[in-house]
Enzyme design. Sequence first.
Site, short mmCIF file in Angstrom:
data_model
loop_
_atom_site.label_atom_id
_atom_site.label_comp_id
_atom_site.label_asym_id
_atom_site.label_seq_id
_atom_site.Cartn_x
_atom_site.Cartn_y
_atom_site.Cartn_z
N TYR A 36 -9.00 -3.20 67.04
CA TYR A 36 -7.91 -2.28 66.71
C TYR A 36 -8.15 -0.88 67.29
O TYR A 36 -7.22 -0.08 67.37
CB TYR A 36 -7.71 -2.17 65.19
CG TYR A 36 -7.22 -3.46 64.55
CD1 TYR A 36 -6.72 -4.49 65.31
CD2 TYR A 36 -7.25 -3.62 63.17
CE1 TYR A 36 -6.28 -5.67 64.73
CE2 TYR A 36 -6.81 -4.79 62.58
CZ TYR A 36 -6.33 -5.81 63.36
OH TYR A 36 -5.90 -6.98 62.78
N LYS A 43 -17.32 -14.91 66.16
CA LYS A 43 -16.89 -15.92 67.14
C LYS A 43 -17.92 -15.89 68.27
O LYS A 43 -17.60 -15.72 69.45
CB LYS A 43 -15.47 -15.57 67.62
CG LYS A 43 -14.79 -16.62 68.45
CD LYS A 43 -14.39 -17.87 67.71
CE LYS A 43 -13.79 -18.89 68.66
NZ LYS A 43 -13.61 -20.21 68.04
N ASP A 90 -12.88 -19.59 63.12
CA ASP A 90 -11.93 -20.70 62.95
C ASP A 90 -12.41 -21.64 61.85
O ASP A 90 -11.63 -22.09 61.01
CB ASP A 90 -11.72 -21.44 64.28
CG ASP A 90 -13.00 -21.63 65.08
OD1 ASP A 90 -14.04 -21.02 64.71
OD2 ASP A 90 -12.99 -22.39 66.06
N ASP A 124 -9.16 -8.79 58.60
CA ASP A 124 -7.74 -8.58 58.28
C ASP A 124 -7.10 -9.92 57.90
O ASP A 124 -6.43 -10.05 56.87
CB ASP A 124 -7.06 -7.98 59.53
CG ASP A 124 -5.68 -7.44 59.23
OD1 ASP A 124 -5.23 -7.50 58.07
OD2 ASP A 124 -5.03 -6.95 60.18
N ASP A 138 -6.58 -11.64 53.76
CA ASP A 138 -5.25 -12.02 53.27
C ASP A 138 -5.23 -13.49 52.85
O ASP A 138 -4.65 -13.84 51.82
CB ASP A 138 -4.18 -11.80 54.36
CG ASP A 138 -3.52 -10.44 54.23
OD1 ASP A 138 -4.07 -9.58 53.51
OD2 ASP A 138 -2.46 -10.22 54.85
#
Length: 359
Positions: free
Chosen positions: A143, A194, A226, A250, A254
């Site tokens: 970001y 990852k 994943d 993020d 959620d």
Amino acid sequence: MTKQYRITLLPGDGIGPEIIAVATDVLKVVGQKCDLEFSFEEALIGGAAIDATGEPLPEETLATCRQSDSVLLAAIGGYKWDNLPREKRPETGLLGLRAGLDLFANLRPATILPQLIDASSLKREIVEGVDIMVVRELTGGVYFGKPKGIFATETGEKRGVNTMAYNQSEIDRIAKLGFETAQKRRGRLCSVDKANVLDVSQLWRDRVTAIAEDYPNVELSHLYVDNAAMQLVRAPKQFDTIVTGNLFGDILSDAAAMLTGSIGMLPSASLSSDGPGVYEPVHGSAPDIAGQDKANPLAQVLSAAMMLRYGLNEPSAATMIEEAVTKVLDAGYRTGDIMSEGMTATGCQGMGEALLNIL
Ligand code: NAD
């Protein structure tokens, strides 16, 4: 001796003033019981600040926050300010607050309360007993990495670019917080990256593994993002504390939050390394129900509990609040968002009164 704490209250917009009033009353009572004295100072943020000063985050608000021990924020935003230019919108105030207080970490618990188990979209046996804390890096990663932007290539085609980058010191700082959080919980930390594809993730994994040596009482594991997403919905009970970067955090926070099925119940904490943290519900300002005494104040109240635990290091006061929340639910009180058959419908104020009676 009575301990004194200065708390900045940022009620913001929509249901904010209603729910923060409940949390403040709860803090006052818990303070009396635990020999803590809170002095509260209110400041403006979001639409309320725009209306009063033209700015979503007045300099005075940031100064008040910096001088306090902790910041309790409700929520910002609403239809009225939706068409303003980006730099004048309520959300810009929130981003400014995060940047201005250097909030590098976001802690989001996903706890299934037994009383609300049927609110989850997953089967009871999968979610029963779930108690996860996601520790997300908040000020680095893709970001913020540079270069970023939409550029023209040599052929004239457009190319969108963001850069996922972490310095070693940024990883170390969030990793340490991850281990310390796990220490305060059940002692297990899962680092999500990852590393099979991304170099930045390989550095992340190497640093987290190195820092683990300082925390021999925490059991560390690693998952690719994943797989972590899959495991969160397949068998969420395997997780205690998760530490991860900005983008993965993020998404995973959620997903983890939604295991609980009730947005009005979810608190969060954003922490800096040496200044005050900001404690706020995960939900927004709910303008559709503002001013109607319909809001569920429990996410805000649980945010106050997080403030006591992670910001002020007052775990017994935090536990007192968490137990009171459990007891009001046991007693059958429900606001509209968590209502189910046979329970007692109440409003925001009624829920607050029920909490105070129990305390
Ligand atoms: P929202 O979370 O405000 O509302 C989504 C739905 O959940 C609504 O139906 C609302 O009534 C309900 N809801 C939310 N909190 C509730 C509570 N405590 N009790 C009962 N019901 C509750 O999200 P939205 O509708 O997407 O956004 C509304 C405004 O909030 C927007 O302006 C948005 O920008 C802002 N927002 C602010 C924050 C923040 O301050 N951190 C976060 C998200 C959205």
